[in-house]
Structures are given as C-alpha cells and as structure tokens.
Design a protein around this motif. Sequence first.
Motif, PDB file in Angstrom:
ATOM      1  N   ARG A 110       0.839  -1.195   0.000  1.00 44.38           N
ATOM      2  CA  ARG A 110       0.000   0.000   0.000  1.00 44.38           C
ATOM      3  C   ARG A 110       0.878   1.251   0.000  1.00 44.38           C
ATOM      4  NH1 ARG A 110      -2.502  -3.944   2.990  1.00 44.38           N
ATOM      5  NH2 ARG A 110      -4.662  -4.368   2.425  1.00 44.38           N
ATOM      6  N   LEU A 111       0.451   2.219  -0.798  1.00 49.82           N
ATOM      7  CA  LEU A 111       1.198   3.468  -0.945  1.00 49.82           C
ATOM      8  C   LEU A 111       0.329   4.638  -0.526  1.00 49.82           C
ATOM      9  CD1 LEU A 111       2.520   2.820  -4.578  1.00 49.82           C
ATOM     10  CD2 LEU A 111       3.718   2.295  -2.446  1.00 49.82           C
ATOM     11  N   SER A 112       0.946   5.627   0.066  1.00 44.58           N
ATOM     12  CA  SER A 112       0.241   6.880   0.301  1.00 44.58           C
ATOM     13  C   SER A 112       0.556   7.837  -0.840  1.00 44.58           C
ATOM     14  CB  SER A 112       0.687   7.509   1.629  1.00 44.58           C
ATOM     15  OG  SER A 112       2.022   7.996   1.508  1.00 44.58           O
ATOM     16  N   ASN A 113      -0.236   8.886  -0.983  1.00 46.99           N
ATOM     17  CA  ASN A 113       0.167   9.959  -1.871  1.00 46.99           C
ATOM     18  C   ASN A 113       1.454  10.586  -1.343  1.00 46.99           C
ATOM     19  OD1 ASN A 113      -2.192   9.671  -3.424  1.00 46.99           O
ATOM     20  ND2 ASN A 113      -3.328  11.096  -2.136  1.00 46.99           N
ATOM     21  N   ALA A 114       2.272  11.097  -2.250  1.00 43.35           N
ATOM     22  CA  ALA A 114       3.464  11.855  -1.838  1.00 43.35           C
ATOM     23  C   ALA A 114       3.055  13.318  -1.733  1.00 43.35           C
ATOM     24  CB  ALA A 114       4.590  11.672  -2.850  1.00 43.35           C
ATOM     25  N   ILE A 115       2.979  13.831  -0.515  1.00 49.58           N
ATOM     26  CA  ILE A 115       2.493  15.187  -0.258  1.00 49.58           C
ATOM     27  C   ILE A 115       3.669  16.134  -0.074  1.00 49.58           C
ATOM     28  CG2 ILE A 115       1.084  16.621   1.259  1.00 49.58           C
ATOM     29  CD1 ILE A 115      -0.570  14.549  -0.115  1.00 49.58           C
ATOM     30  N   SER A 116       3.584  17.305  -0.707  1.00 45.77           N
ATOM     31  CA  SER A 116       4.657  18.282  -0.532  1.00 45.77           C
ATOM     32  C   SER A 116       4.662  18.793   0.904  1.00 45.77           C
ATOM     33  CB  SER A 116       4.501  19.447  -1.511  1.00 45.77           C
ATOM     34  OG  SER A 116       3.396  20.263  -1.166  1.00 45.77           O
ATOM     35  N   LEU A 117       5.830  19.069   1.408  1.00 41.92           N
ATOM     36  CA  LEU A 117       5.977  19.591   2.772  1.00 41.92           C
ATOM     37  C   LEU A 117       6.211  21.093   2.784  1.00 41.92           C
ATOM     38  CD1 LEU A 117       8.108  16.730   4.352  1.00 41.92           C
ATOM     39  CD2 LEU A 117       5.626  16.993   4.290  1.00 41.92           C
ATOM     40  N   GLU A 118       6.208  21.696   1.590  1.00 43.63           N
ATOM     41  CA  GLU A 118       6.319  23.142   1.449  1.00 43.63           C
ATOM     42  C   GLU A 118       5.157  23.612   0.580  1.00 43.63           C
ATOM     43  OE1 GLU A 118      10.936  23.989   0.976  1.00 43.63           O
ATOM     44  OE2 GLU A 118      10.330  22.115   0.033  1.00 43.63           O
ATOM     45  N   PRO A 119       4.492  24.729   0.938  1.00 43.50           N
ATOM     46  CA  PRO A 119       3.281  25.137   0.225  1.00 43.50           C
ATOM     47  C   PRO A 119       3.553  25.617  -1.197  1.00 43.50           C
ATOM     48  CG  PRO A 119       3.900  26.784   1.853  1.00 43.50           C
ATOM     49  CD  PRO A 119       4.798  25.613   2.085  1.00 43.50           C
ATOM     50  N   PHE A 120       2.535  25.444  -2.034  1.00 44.22           N
ATOM     51  CA  PHE A 120       2.574  25.925  -3.413  1.00 44.22           C
ATOM     52  C   PHE A 120       2.268  27.424  -3.416  1.00 44.22           C
ATOM     53  CE2 PHE A 120      -0.021  26.697  -7.332  1.00 44.22           C
ATOM     54  CZ  PHE A 120       1.016  26.603  -8.246  1.00 44.22           C
ATOM     55  N   ARG A 121       3.086  28.189  -4.112  1.00 42.13           N
ATOM     56  CA  ARG A 121       2.947  29.648  -4.101  1.00 42.13           C
ATOM     57  C   ARG A 121       2.410  30.211  -5.413  1.00 42.13           C
ATOM     58  NH1 ARG A 121       3.488  31.217   1.287  1.00 42.13           N
ATOM     59  NH2 ARG A 121       5.285  30.171   2.225  1.00 42.13           N
ATOM     60  N   GLY A 122       1.919  29.354  -6.286  1.00 39.54           N
ATOM     61  CA  GLY A 122       1.318  29.837  -7.512  1.00 39.54           C
ATOM     62  C   GLY A 122       2.282  30.123  -8.642  1.00 39.54           C
ATOM     63  N   ASP A 123       3.514  29.620  -8.568  1.00 38.92           N
ATOM     64  CA  ASP A 123       4.491  29.862  -9.630  1.00 38.92           C
ATOM     65  C   ASP A 123       4.064  29.169 -10.929  1.00 38.92           C
ATOM     66  OD1 ASP A 123       6.226  31.354  -7.984  1.00 38.92           O
ATOM     67  OD2 ASP A 123       7.080  29.505  -7.169  1.00 38.92           O
ATOM     68  N   THR A 124       4.307  29.836 -12.050  1.00 40.13           N
ATOM     69  CA  THR A 124       4.005  29.258 -13.356  1.00 40.13           C
ATOM     70  C   THR A 124       5.176  29.454 -14.303  1.00 40.13           C
ATOM     71  OG1 THR A 124       2.940  31.299 -14.112  1.00 40.13           O
ATOM     72  CG2 THR A 124       1.513  29.608 -13.148  1.00 40.13           C
ATOM     73  N   ASP A 125       5.223  28.596 -15.290  1.00 37.64           N
ATOM     74  CA  ASP A 125       6.243  28.655 -16.332  1.00 37.64           C
ATOM     75  C   ASP A 125       5.537  28.936 -17.661  1.00 37.64           C
ATOM     76  OD1 ASP A 125       8.613  28.432 -17.732  1.00 37.64           O
ATOM     77  OD2 ASP A 125       8.606  26.250 -17.752  1.00 37.64           O
ATOM     78  N   PHE A 126       6.004  29.970 -18.382  1.00 37.18           N
ATOM     79  CA  PHE A 126       5.439  30.261 -19.692  1.00 37.18           C
ATOM     80  C   PHE A 126       6.112  29.381 -20.734  1.00 37.18           C
ATOM     81  CE2 PHE A 126       4.237  34.032 -17.370  1.00 37.18           C
ATOM     82  CZ  PHE A 126       2.969  34.320 -17.871  1.00 37.18           C
TER      83      PHE A 126
END
Length: 297
Positions: A110-126
């Motif tokens: 059984r596997l868990s989801n891999a959850i980020s330990l640092e929050p997402f800040r909305g960065d995007t790549d064009f």
Amino acid sequence: MKSKGLTLTILMQAASANYGESLGNIASLKKVTRGDGYQYTYISRQALRYNMIQQLGEPLATLSAEGSGDKKVIQFDKGATIKDYPEIDFFGYMKTAKGANAHVRSAKVRLSNAISLEPFRGDTDFLNNMGLAARIRRDKDDDSINNSLAQSEIHRSYYRYTVTIDLDKIGVDEAENIEIDNQEKARRVAKLLDTVAYLYRDIRGRREDFKPLFVIGGVYNIKNPVFENILNIKNKSNQLEPLKDVMTKEITDQTRVGVVSGQFDNTDELKKELNTVSVAKFFDSLKQKVADYYEGN
C-alpha cells in the motif's frame, strides 16, 4: 506464518511531478488545500504505483477488455495469477465475469500519496517553442505565423510518502489456492525495495529523481504506517522530536534510519539521535530483515 508488516516513510525532493486537468491553457498540478489556507502539491499513489511497476523489471500481467460496445472495462486477464506476476501479487486485482461476482485481491503493498511539505505559491512557467516558430517562419517565408503561449504550474519541494507491505500476505492468494515459496517471496520484496531506493519519474521531457534523502522504517509486529503523519521538514531541518515521541521501545528496537549527508541542516543531530546509516545501508538492512523473516517461516 507470523503476521508482520514492513513500513518505510520516505522524504524526497522533486519538482512538478504530477499534473491533473488543464484549466484553459494552464497545466495544473495536483493539489490539496489544508486548514492553514495553503495549497500543497501531491504525487498520487497511482502515479507512484505506475512508476514502480514500470521500473520493477518483472513481467507485466496480461490484460483483457470485458463488456460490450463502448463500455468495455480494461482489467487483468482471468488467467493472470500472482504466481507469474508480482505486479498483481503486490498491488492486487479485480477480475469480473458476466453473471458472476467480481474476483478481487486487495493490495498487499500500500502506498500513500506523496504530499509536498512546502506550500505551493502559484508559480508558473510560460511555454512557447520559439525555436520551431522561427524555423517555420523561415521555411515558409511567412512572418505572420505565430505559436500559442501556454502556462504550466511549477513547484519544487520536499515530498513525503509511505510504503506499507503485509509480508505474511505476499505470495499468498487463498481465493485461487496459490502460495509461492518463501525464497521467491523474499526475492520479490527485495526487488521492490531496490526499485523504491532508486525510483524516478519521466514527465514532460524531464526525469525527476525520487530516491530517498531520508528514510525511516522496519519490520514490525504491527502493520501501522507509523511515521506517515509525523515526518516533517521545517526550515530545511528534519523535525526530530515528533519521531522520538511515537517510538516505543519495541518500535525503536526494530527501526532503522537512513539519511543522505548534507541534505538537511540538522544532519549531524539526526545521525547522533537516531543512529542513522546511509540510505544504501538502510535498504540493505531492510532486505536482510525480509530475508530473515521468510527464512524463519
């Protein structure tokens, strides 16, 4: 066979490793929102499972499409058994037949989801391919040709996930009256651990390295994913006290810890307090525990 569980919780570092549905021309990362109001990206357990199966190096279970018309269901073939395919030994199966109950084997790994330990800040790549756009304009002698812009959410973070294995259920399928020998059980689990130790993911032209930077676990009389909810990073330090708080004497005696030197600001403290070894030695030790377990049964 004595009921035993293997569990290990892993910290790794990766970037933009699992996308969900696109919103217009924006490729959106899979995310969850916590009570603190922050969003955290995640790599689904299905994605981790897919990469493990592909990199395991074992024969893939045969498939069939059941049903009629446009509503066919792709599933594992009725003749595919755990004897021949570690894939369904580890992660289970569902086999359906018209007019009969489904034949189901639950996952033993059984596997868990891999959850980020640092929050997402909305960065995007064009994203735009200026090289190809310039080439076609030159080749067609037409300066009016333009390519569309796209955006892709990006996030680099530490991630945590847990693998839990029912060792006494590996290689045993009571519904189909199958049990493989213990030597083969040990080989399969060892190979899965080798796969986890050097796991990677190919995505959007990148190869993301999922190998553990920190890993903690062992073989226990309980099957609880002991370290899943308490392993955390703060200011590039691996929080030590929560780990110590859940480690009873029995758990402490059976637990091993692996760490890659220099990856955390408190590496020296981790080595001292948790008696850590290298990640490579951690997996060697765990594979030996698995071999000893099956040899003793």
